[in-house]
Design a protein around this motif. Structure first.
Motif, PDB file in Angstrom:
ATOM      1  N   HIS A  35     -17.919 -14.230  -7.879  1.00 20.25           N
ATOM      2  CA  HIS A  35     -17.046 -14.484  -9.023  1.00 20.25           C
ATOM      3  C   HIS A  35     -15.566 -14.608  -8.660  1.00 20.25           C
ATOM      4  O   HIS A  35     -14.797 -15.230  -9.394  1.00 20.25           O
ATOM      5  CB  HIS A  35     -17.214 -13.357 -10.050  1.00 20.25           C
ATOM      6  CG  HIS A  35     -18.646 -13.075 -10.399  1.00 20.25           C
ATOM      7  ND1 HIS A  35     -19.338 -13.793 -11.338  1.00 20.25           N
ATOM      8  CD2 HIS A  35     -19.516 -12.162  -9.895  1.00 20.25           C
ATOM      9  CE1 HIS A  35     -20.575 -13.327 -11.418  1.00 20.25           C
ATOM     10  NE2 HIS A  35     -20.707 -12.333 -10.560  1.00 20.25           N
ATOM     11  N   LEU A  36     -15.173 -13.989  -7.534  1.00 18.43           N
ATOM     12  CA  LEU A  36     -13.773 -14.031  -7.111  1.00 18.43           C
ATOM     13  C   LEU A  36     -13.725 -14.416  -5.627  1.00 18.43           C
ATOM     14  O   LEU A  36     -14.621 -14.048  -4.863  1.00 18.43           O
ATOM     15  CB  LEU A  36     -13.114 -12.656  -7.292  1.00 18.43           C
ATOM     16  CG  LEU A  36     -12.947 -12.145  -8.729  1.00 18.43           C
ATOM     17  CD1 LEU A  36     -12.507 -10.685  -8.713  1.00 18.43           C
ATOM     18  CD2 LEU A  36     -11.956 -12.985  -9.503  1.00 18.43           C
ATOM     19  N   PRO A  37     -12.683 -15.137  -5.208  1.00 16.49           N
ATOM     20  CA  PRO A  37     -12.572 -15.495  -3.788  1.00 16.49           C
ATOM     21  C   PRO A  37     -12.259 -14.278  -2.928  1.00 16.49           C
ATOM     22  O   PRO A  37     -11.458 -13.423  -3.315  1.00 16.49           O
ATOM     23  CB  PRO A  37     -11.422 -16.506  -3.772  1.00 16.49           C
ATOM     24  CG  PRO A  37     -10.611 -16.187  -4.988  1.00 16.49           C
ATOM     25  CD  PRO A  37     -11.583 -15.706  -6.020  1.00 16.49           C
ATOM     26  N   LEU A  38     -12.898 -14.193  -1.745  1.00 14.81           N
ATOM     27  CA  LEU A  38     -12.660 -13.109  -0.800  1.00 14.81           C
ATOM     28  C   LEU A  38     -12.030 -13.677   0.470  1.00 14.81           C
ATOM     29  O   LEU A  38     -12.254 -14.836   0.818  1.00 14.81           O
ATOM     30  CB  LEU A  38     -13.969 -12.396  -0.448  1.00 14.81           C
ATOM     31  CG  LEU A  38     -14.832 -11.877  -1.601  1.00 14.81           C
ATOM     32  CD1 LEU A  38     -16.077 -11.187  -1.052  1.00 14.81           C
ATOM     33  CD2 LEU A  38     -14.056 -10.937  -2.500  1.00 14.81           C
ATOM     34  N   ASP A  39     -11.237 -12.858   1.175  1.00 14.55           N
ATOM     35  CA  ASP A  39     -10.648 -13.308   2.434  1.00 14.55           C
ATOM     36  C   ASP A  39     -11.570 -12.966   3.604  1.00 14.55           C
ATOM     37  O   ASP A  39     -12.706 -12.512   3.412  1.00 14.55           O
ATOM     38  CB  ASP A  39      -9.251 -12.719   2.627  1.00 14.55           C
ATOM     39  CG  ASP A  39      -9.265 -11.196   2.744  1.00 14.55           C
ATOM     40  OD1 ASP A  39     -10.346 -10.615   3.001  1.00 14.55           O
ATOM     41  OD2 ASP A  39      -8.202 -10.580   2.585  1.00 14.55           O
ATOM     42  N   GLN A  40     -11.092 -13.158   4.831  1.00 15.73           N
ATOM     43  CA  GLN A  40     -11.925 -12.929   6.008  1.00 15.73           C
ATOM     44  C   GLN A  40     -12.293 -11.467   6.202  1.00 15.73           C
ATOM     45  O   GLN A  40     -13.245 -11.138   6.922  1.00 15.73           O
ATOM     46  CB  GLN A  40     -11.229 -13.455   7.274  1.00 15.73           C
ATOM     47  CG  GLN A  40      -9.992 -12.673   7.709  1.00 15.73           C
ATOM     48  CD  GLN A  40      -8.726 -13.239   7.084  1.00 15.73           C
ATOM     49  OE1 GLN A  40      -8.755 -13.790   5.977  1.00 15.73           O
ATOM     50  NE2 GLN A  40      -7.619 -13.124   7.814  1.00 15.73           N
ATOM     51  N   HIS A  41     -11.562 -10.567   5.534  1.00 16.52           N
ATOM     52  CA  HIS A  41     -11.862  -9.134   5.607  1.00 16.52           C
ATOM     53  C   HIS A  41     -12.782  -8.692   4.468  1.00 16.52           C
ATOM     54  O   HIS A  41     -13.067  -7.509   4.342  1.00 16.52           O
ATOM     55  CB  HIS A  41     -10.571  -8.322   5.537  1.00 16.52           C
ATOM     56  CG  HIS A  41      -9.560  -8.693   6.565  1.00 16.52           C
ATOM     57  ND1 HIS A  41      -9.694  -8.362   7.890  1.00 16.52           N
ATOM     58  CD2 HIS A  41      -8.392  -9.395   6.466  1.00 16.52           C
ATOM     59  CE1 HIS A  41      -8.662  -8.830   8.571  1.00 16.52           C
ATOM     60  NE2 HIS A  41      -7.857  -9.449   7.732  1.00 16.52           N
ATOM     61  N   LYS A  42     -13.212  -9.642   3.640  1.00 17.58           N
ATOM     62  CA  LYS A  42     -14.021  -9.381   2.438  1.00 17.58           C
ATOM     63  C   LYS A  42     -13.212  -8.672   1.347  1.00 17.58           C
ATOM     64  O   LYS A  42     -13.787  -8.045   0.456  1.00 17.58           O
ATOM     65  CB  LYS A  42     -15.282  -8.578   2.783  1.00 17.58           C
ATOM     66  CG  LYS A  42     -16.230  -9.304   3.725  1.00 17.58           C
ATOM     67  CD  LYS A  42     -17.514  -8.513   3.944  1.00 17.58           C
ATOM     68  CE  LYS A  42     -18.464  -9.272   4.864  1.00 17.58           C
ATOM     69  NZ  LYS A  42     -19.719  -8.531   5.118  1.00 17.58           N
ATOM     70  N   CYS A  43     -11.887  -8.769   1.435  1.00 12.49           N
ATOM     71  CA  CYS A  43     -11.020  -8.260   0.370  1.00 12.49           C
ATOM     72  C   CYS A  43     -10.841  -9.345  -0.694  1.00 12.49           C
ATOM     73  O   CYS A  43     -10.852 -10.538  -0.385  1.00 12.49           O
ATOM     74  CB  CYS A  43      -9.650  -7.880   0.923  1.00 12.49           C
ATOM     75  SG  CYS A  43      -9.634  -6.368   1.895  1.00 12.49           S
TER      76      CYS A  43
END
Length: 484
Positions: free
Chosen positions: A282-290
């Motif tokens: 539902h929301l975009p995550l970065d490479q750290h999965k944040c």
């Protein structure tokens, strides 16, 4: 069709800066909706509780969903000394004080876990562990982060049976034992401080040539004779019996040699992974999965009305002072969104009857003395389940939602009571029942203990415990309680 049209209006209104939607627009989209919440906060750590302060002070209906980790990772901290303006204290005491403050402002705490979210419509839909569907006007994701697993052989097999992540919750598994702590960071030091007075020996397995913890943390271990260090090492596997480990297999990164170390327990302390699984679709995550935030200084996500704060959106700082600031900003961002829609004053009163009010765990009766327990057994023909707990115990806090669910499931079959173990007047009752581990669940029938369960448990485990114990399949004590 109506919901699709409403969604189009919602995104149109919130994306055009020249148009300010009115309370009438919002109330139209909320027509017929039940279980409404102005600000729904998922997570009850420092970020979640701090996020609740701005909206509650402004009179908005705010609900904090505690989930599986009430109080967050900070509950496990032996010492908190980087909270500005506050003398050093335990993480549990620090979070307890913050929770009291937030409750004074009017925030509601729900022990349920949010199992799924739908951000494709407004109000946003949250589905709880008890099946309740929530309509949230704004959502703040503050789910924090959890201990990373390392992936060595036997880790999953023995997780919870000899491999642990919580020094406070699982301290009983370190008593008079030889234990291993994996890692050399601040979290590893916290684990050692929690367990040093209990364990026979603690061995740090450090993957690098030195400890990486802050010097102020390392100084706390000075003079502790039962603490040892192995550098340039990593665990590649654990072996043991069905329910406990006996030794760990070690690889020396420098010499390339293998060895075996006897151990009774292993505590992981090797970094954190954001608890973003709930939001990944539902929301975009970065490479750290944040969770990714918009550029700028806010806590807003790419979806209007959805904010994120704390370790679930920050892979860098992860300090309590920063987390509190993030939470406060997220709460203020929620206020901005609600204000844009004109959801204050008259409009708040218009939806008052449809607000979601979580069930209160305080409605479970508390007892303080042996006499009260005897009286309770005399007044009911039902078996009696008594939980011994402390509000400062992370594992005890996790039991609130399961107990509420079990109270409903067994309301005509079993009576549930609670005993708060850190109150002086209840010492006699605790001593009589020989309570040494919390949470502890003791089942009585006609004044006699027939079975007990110690430590954290799932709802399914507690349900099975009640079912088998109530049938009298296992009896532990047959002597009646004595009055005090």
């Amino acid at each position: 069709m109506k919901s699709k049209i409403g969604l189009i209006f919602f995104y149109l209104f919130t994306s055009l800066s020249l148009y300010a939607p009115s309370a009438h627009d919002a109330l139209h989209l909320l027509e017929g909706k039940k279980n409404l919440i102005h600000v729904a906060i998922i997570g009850a750590g420092p970020a979640g509780l701090s996020a609740a302060i701005p909206p509650t002070r402004s009179g908005y209906h705010t609900v904090i969903f505690e989930g599986l980790k009430p109080g967050g990772e900070l509950m496990n901290a032996m010492v908190v000394e980087n909270w500005p303006g506050v003398k050093k204290d335990s993480g549990a005491h620090t979070m307890n004080a913050l929770e009291k403050q937030v409750k004074q402002f009017g925030a509601h705490f729900a022990p349920q876990e949010v199992r799924s979210v739908d951000f494709s419509q407004w109000p946003f839909v949250l589905t709880l562990s008890d099946g309740t569907s929530i309509n949230a006007l704004t959502v703040i994701a503050a789910t924090g982060a959890s201990q990373k697993k390392l992936g060595f052989e036997g880790e999953d097999t023995y997780f919870g049976k000899g491999i642990f992540t919580c020094g406070i919750c699982d301290s009983s598994f370190a008593r008079e034992k030889d234990i291993i702590i994996i890692g050399g960071n601040d979290i590893a030091i916290q684990r050692a401080l929690q367990l040093a007075s209990l364990a026979r020996n603690i061995t740090f397995i450090v993957p690098g040539p030195r400890m990486t913890a802050q010097k102020s943390m390392l100084r706390k271990l000075k003079g502790m004779k039962n603490i040892h260090y192995l550098y340039n090492k990593k665990i590649i596997g654990v072996k043991g019996e069905e329910t406990k480990i006996s030794h760990a297999e070690i690889f020396d990164c420098k010499t390339q040699k293998y060895s075996i170390i006897k151990t009774d327990s292993i505590f992981l302390s090797t970094g954190l992974t954001p608890n973003s699984e709930l939001f990944k679709e539902h929301l975009p995550l970065d490479q750290h999965k944040c969770i990714k935030l918009r550029e700028g200084r806010s806590q807003k996500t790419p979806i209007d009305g959805i904010m994120a704060a704390g370790c679930v959106s920050d892979p860098v700082y992860r300090q309590v002072a920063v987390v509190i600031g993030d939470g406060t900003k997220a709460g203020m961002d929620a206020l901005t969104f609600l204000s844009l829609w004109g959801l204050d004053g008259v409009s708040q009163k218009a939806i008052h009857k449809d607000l979601y009010i979580p069930p209160a765990s305080t409605s479970i009766q508390h007892i303080q003395t042996v006499s009260e327990l005897n009286n309770a057994t005399k007044r009911t023909q039902l078996p009696l389940l008594v939980e011994f707990y402390s509000p400062l115990c992370p594992s005890c806090r996790k039991m609130e939602a399961p107990l509420l669910a079990l109270r409903e499931k067994y309301k005509n079959l079993v009576k549930i009571l609670k005993v708060k173990v850190d109150q002086d007047q209840q010492t006699t009752l605790i001593d009589k029942q020989n309570i040494t581990i919390i949470p502890a669940f003791v089942l009585f029938n006609k004044g006699k203990e027939i079975k007990r369960l110690e430590g954290e448990a799932t709802q399914e485990t507690l349900s099975s415990f009640i079912d088998t114990a109530a049938k009298g399949r296992s009896k532990k004590r047959t002597t009646p309680l004595k009055n005090s």
